[in-house]
Scaffold this active site. Structure first.
Site, PDB file in Angstrom:
ATOM      1  N   GLU A  63      65.343  72.295  32.021  1.00  0.00           N
ATOM      2  CA  GLU A  63      64.672  72.063  33.343  1.00  0.00           C
ATOM      3  C   GLU A  63      64.858  70.735  33.712  1.00  0.00           C
ATOM      4  O   GLU A  63      64.363  69.648  32.974  1.00  0.00           O
ATOM      5  CB  GLU A  63      63.262  72.508  33.402  1.00  0.00           C
ATOM      6  CG  GLU A  63      62.920  73.228  34.483  1.00  0.00           C
ATOM      7  CD  GLU A  63      63.575  74.512  34.752  1.00  0.00           C
ATOM      8  OE1 GLU A  63      64.553  74.459  35.489  1.00  0.00           O
ATOM      9  OE2 GLU A  63      63.196  75.396  34.196  1.00  0.00           O
ATOM     10  N   HIS A  64      65.249  70.325  35.006  1.00  0.00           N
ATOM     11  CA  HIS A  64      65.359  68.825  35.557  1.00  0.00           C
ATOM     12  C   HIS A  64      66.284  68.061  34.609  1.00  0.00           C
ATOM     13  O   HIS A  64      66.254  66.804  34.594  1.00  0.00           O
ATOM     14  CB  HIS A  64      63.925  68.146  35.516  1.00  0.00           C
ATOM     15  CG  HIS A  64      63.094  68.903  36.681  1.00  0.00           C
ATOM     16  ND1 HIS A  64      63.147  68.506  38.031  1.00  0.00           N
ATOM     17  CD2 HIS A  64      62.035  69.792  36.432  1.00  0.00           C
ATOM     18  CE1 HIS A  64      62.208  69.080  38.647  1.00  0.00           C
ATOM     19  NE2 HIS A  64      61.631  70.141  37.736  1.00  0.00           N
TER      20      HIS A  64
ATOM     21  N   GLY B  97      60.215  80.823  47.570  1.00  0.00           N
ATOM     22  CA  GLY B  97      59.326  79.720  46.973  1.00  0.00           C
ATOM     23  C   GLY B  97      58.734  80.195  45.626  1.00  0.00           C
ATOM     24  O   GLY B  97      57.920  79.398  45.229  1.00  0.00           O
TER      25      GLY B  97
ATOM     26  N   GLY C 155      60.410  79.843  42.681  1.00  0.00           N
ATOM     27  CA  GLY C 155      61.341  79.070  41.930  1.00  0.00           C
ATOM     28  C   GLY C 155      62.327  80.152  41.157  1.00  0.00           C
ATOM     29  O   GLY C 155      62.779  79.914  40.163  1.00  0.00           O
TER      30      GLY C 155
ATOM     31  N   SER D 248      65.789  81.441  45.673  1.00  0.00           N
ATOM     32  CA  SER D 248      65.907  82.117  46.678  1.00  0.00           C
ATOM     33  C   SER D 248      66.746  81.527  47.793  1.00  0.00           C
ATOM     34  O   SER D 248      67.733  82.009  48.611  1.00  0.00           O
ATOM     35  CB  SER D 248      64.685  82.590  47.605  1.00  0.00           C
ATOM     36  OG  SER D 248      63.961  81.436  47.841  1.00  0.00           O
ATOM     37  N   SER D 249      66.761  80.001  47.689  1.00  0.00           N
ATOM     38  CA  SER D 249      67.660  79.214  48.825  1.00  0.00           C
ATOM     39  C   SER D 249      69.076  79.041  48.351  1.00  0.00           C
ATOM     40  O   SER D 249      70.140  79.439  48.926  1.00  0.00           O
ATOM     41  CB  SER D 249      67.063  77.812  48.810  1.00  0.00           C
ATOM     42  OG  SER D 249      66.909  77.173  47.602  1.00  0.00           O
TER      43      SER D 249
ATOM     44  N   GLU E 164      72.399  71.835  50.774  1.00  0.00           N
ATOM     45  CA  GLU E 164      71.203  71.875  50.384  1.00  0.00           C
ATOM     46  C   GLU E 164      70.548  70.200  50.612  1.00  0.00           C
ATOM     47  O   GLU E 164      69.489  70.001  50.903  1.00  0.00           O
ATOM     48  CB  GLU E 164      70.861  72.397  49.128  1.00  0.00           C
ATOM     49  CG  GLU E 164      69.360  72.255  48.639  1.00  0.00           C
ATOM     50  CD  GLU E 164      68.745  73.566  48.170  1.00  0.00           C
ATOM     51  OE1 GLU E 164      69.555  74.587  48.128  1.00  0.00           O
ATOM     52  OE2 GLU E 164      67.603  73.536  47.570  1.00  0.00           O
TER      53      GLU E 164
ATOM     54  N   ASP F 160      71.704  75.812  40.209  1.00  0.00           N
ATOM     55  CA  ASP F 160      71.444  77.241  40.858  1.00  0.00           C
ATOM     56  C   ASP F 160      72.570  77.879  41.629  1.00  0.00           C
ATOM     57  O   ASP F 160      72.943  79.003  41.421  1.00  0.00           O
ATOM     58  CB  ASP F 160      70.191  77.090  41.757  1.00  0.00           C
ATOM     59  CG  ASP F 160      68.896  76.509  41.200  1.00  0.00           C
ATOM     60  OD1 ASP F 160      68.722  76.519  39.975  1.00  0.00           O
ATOM     61  OD2 ASP F 160      68.182  75.925  42.033  1.00  0.00           O
TER      62      ASP F 160
ATOM     63  N   TYR G 229      60.148  66.655  43.844  1.00  0.00           N
ATOM     64  CA  TYR G 229      61.364  66.712  43.324  1.00  0.00           C
ATOM     65  C   TYR G 229      62.312  65.697  43.469  1.00  0.00           C
ATOM     66  O   TYR G 229      62.769  65.128  42.454  1.00  0.00           O
ATOM     67  CB  TYR G 229      62.025  68.025  43.950  1.00  0.00           C
ATOM     68  CG  TYR G 229      63.354  68.551  43.177  1.00  0.00           C
ATOM     69  CD1 TYR G 229      63.462  69.294  42.091  1.00  0.00           C
ATOM     70  CD2 TYR G 229      64.586  67.811  43.622  1.00  0.00           C
ATOM     71  CE1 TYR G 229      64.519  69.530  41.366  1.00  0.00           C
ATOM     72  CE2 TYR G 229      65.828  68.142  42.983  1.00  0.00           C
ATOM     73  CZ  TYR G 229      65.608  68.954  41.850  1.00  0.00           C
ATOM     74  OH  TYR G 229      66.946  69.294  41.302  1.00  0.00           O
TER      75      TYR G 229
HETATM   76  C1  GLA Z   1      65.559  73.451  41.273  1.00  0.00           C
HETATM   77  C2  GLA Z   1      66.744  72.709  41.436  1.00  0.00           C
HETATM   78  C3  GLA Z   1      67.741  72.729  40.301  1.00  0.00           C
HETATM   79  C4  GLA Z   1      67.130  72.403  39.217  1.00  0.00           C
HETATM   80  C5  GLA Z   1      65.691  72.701  38.782  1.00  0.00           C
HETATM   81  C6  GLA Z   1      64.740  72.159  37.818  1.00  0.00           C
HETATM   82  O1  GLA Z   1      65.774  74.824  40.931  1.00  0.00           O
HETATM   83  O2  GLA Z   1      67.691  73.427  42.782  1.00  0.00           O
HETATM   84  O3  GLA Z   1      68.957  71.960  40.584  1.00  0.00           O
HETATM   85  O4  GLA Z   1      66.996  70.798  38.917  1.00  0.00           O
HETATM   86  O5  GLA Z   1      64.896  72.728  40.188  1.00  0.00           O
HETATM   87  O6  GLA Z   1      65.548  72.451  36.644  1.00  0.00           O
END
Ligand code: GLA
Length: 367
Positions: free
Chosen positions: A16-17, A104, A106, A109-110, A142, A154, A203
């Protein structure tokens, strides 16, 4: 003649991140989808309607531009604009968006919307599209039209996902490895039903913190271009050069990259206890060092561990949304009941809980 494309949501198992730091991620696509049906028009306008929002959008392909407006159709406008800029001559169309990916939460959906729109617009030109190019176009959309400087995870998994597999992705080289998901376990998604307002700006703040860390370390260590290039030893040696907050942000990313590679090995070896403890370490690092968790996510993780999960962690950007949980396949019903009861007791919210079936990426579907 009309046609439709659908693209899945995703859940990230670990990593993540890390994707905007050239690192490693391990997402799967879920069996919730956004579909876009398309009826060609004779002009160069896109008229987009969504079942989830009242107001439609009208986009003139010959005068497309501008930045984020906050309207749901920013994603549609963004994808169309970037594809045109990439040299695709799109036709006008009536678009209809339907989705069962919670917004929204996580679960991306986008990205599902972007990729389904891109698939439909390119599909209508009759030209086979390259999935990686589509993912990169949607990521740019995005950044420029929704204002989130997201990584590639994503859009990439939503384009490339395979049923029954997790995707181990190197976000620097875009090298992919497919890891089969074991039958004896289920990945269960628990939606906290909350989302905190600061998610969007936080973010971009986290990304800026990572970039500040890279600049400080690169000034001392040659060859460092991203946190991907920073080992735990390099980070510790340079700790004094970093403000505490920046150090902790970097420590999350550096240790998370190592966890993803360890988790991939554990999954291949079917070592579920090891995979579960890596999920736990990931969650604690996101909570304490990266500071993107929230009381509801922590309560859901705690409830899942008390209900017997091998491992549990927040998934996606954070500040609400969902957790992902590794649960023995035979224990899912019991797990679901116990987590729901305990989470309700802690927070007063009834969670949505569903077993994730790893699905395929964007595809044509019946109208
Ligand atoms: C969102 C972003 C991804 C990623 C995650 C965190 O989903 O769209 O690119 O950075 O957060 O892991």
């Amino acid at each position: 003649m009309g046609r439709a494309y659908r693209a899945p949501g995703r859940v990230n198992l670990i990593g993540e991140h890390t994707d905007y730091n050239d690192g490693f991620v391990m997402p799967v696509a879920i069996d919730r989808h956004t579909s876009v049906s398309l009826e060609p028009r004779t002009d160069r306008r896109l008229i987009a309607r969504s079942d989830a929002y009242r107001d439609p959008a009208e986009i003139d392909l010959d005068a497309i531009g501008g930045g984020p407006t906050g309207h749901w159709s920013d994603y549609v406008r963004g994808v169309a604009a970037v594809l045109e800029r990439d040299g695709h001559r799109l036709g006008g169309a009536d678009l209809r968006v339907r989705s069962d990916v919670p917004i929204g939460a996580g679960l991306s959906s986008s990205a599902a919307l972007e990729v389904a729109v891109g698939g439909a617009l390119l599909g209508a030109t009759g030209i086979d599209f390259d999935r990686t190019a589509l993912a990169l176009a949607c990521q740019r959309a995005e950044h420029e039209f929704a204002g989130t400087r997201c990584g590639i995870m994503d859009q990439f998994v939503v384009c490339h996902a395979r049923p029954d597999h997790a995707l181990l992705l190197d976000t620097r080289t875009l090298e992919m490895k497919w890891i089969p998901l074991p039958d004896q376990v289920a990945f269960v998604v628990c939606n906290t039903m909350t989302r905190h307002a600061l998610a969007g700006s936080a973010y971009n703040d986290r990304r800026a913190d990572c970039e500040a860390g890279v600049r400080a370390i690169a000034a001392r260590v040659p060859g460092v271009r991203a946190l991907r290039d920073v080992t735990p030893a390099i980070l510790e040696t340079n700790r004094a050069a970093l403000p505490d907050r920046i150090y902790r942000r970097c420590r999350h990313v550096v240790t998370e990259n190592a966890r993803v590679l360890d988790a991939a090995r554990s999954l291949e070896e079917r070592d579920l206890d090891a995979f579960g403890s890596l999920m736990g370490a990931s969650h604690r690092s996101l909570r304490d060092d990266y500071e993107v968790s929230c009381p509801e996510l922590d309560a859901m993780v705690e409830s899942a561990l008390a209900a017997g999960a091998y491992g549990a962690r927040m998934t996606g950007g954070g500040f609400g949304g969902c957790t992902v949980n590794l649960v023995a396949a035979g224990a899912v019903d019991d797990f679901r009941a116990r987590v729901a009861g305990r989470y309700l007791e802690h927070t007063g919210h009834t969670p949505d809980i569903y077993v994730c079936t790893a699905s395929r990426g964007v595809e044509a579907c019946p109208l």
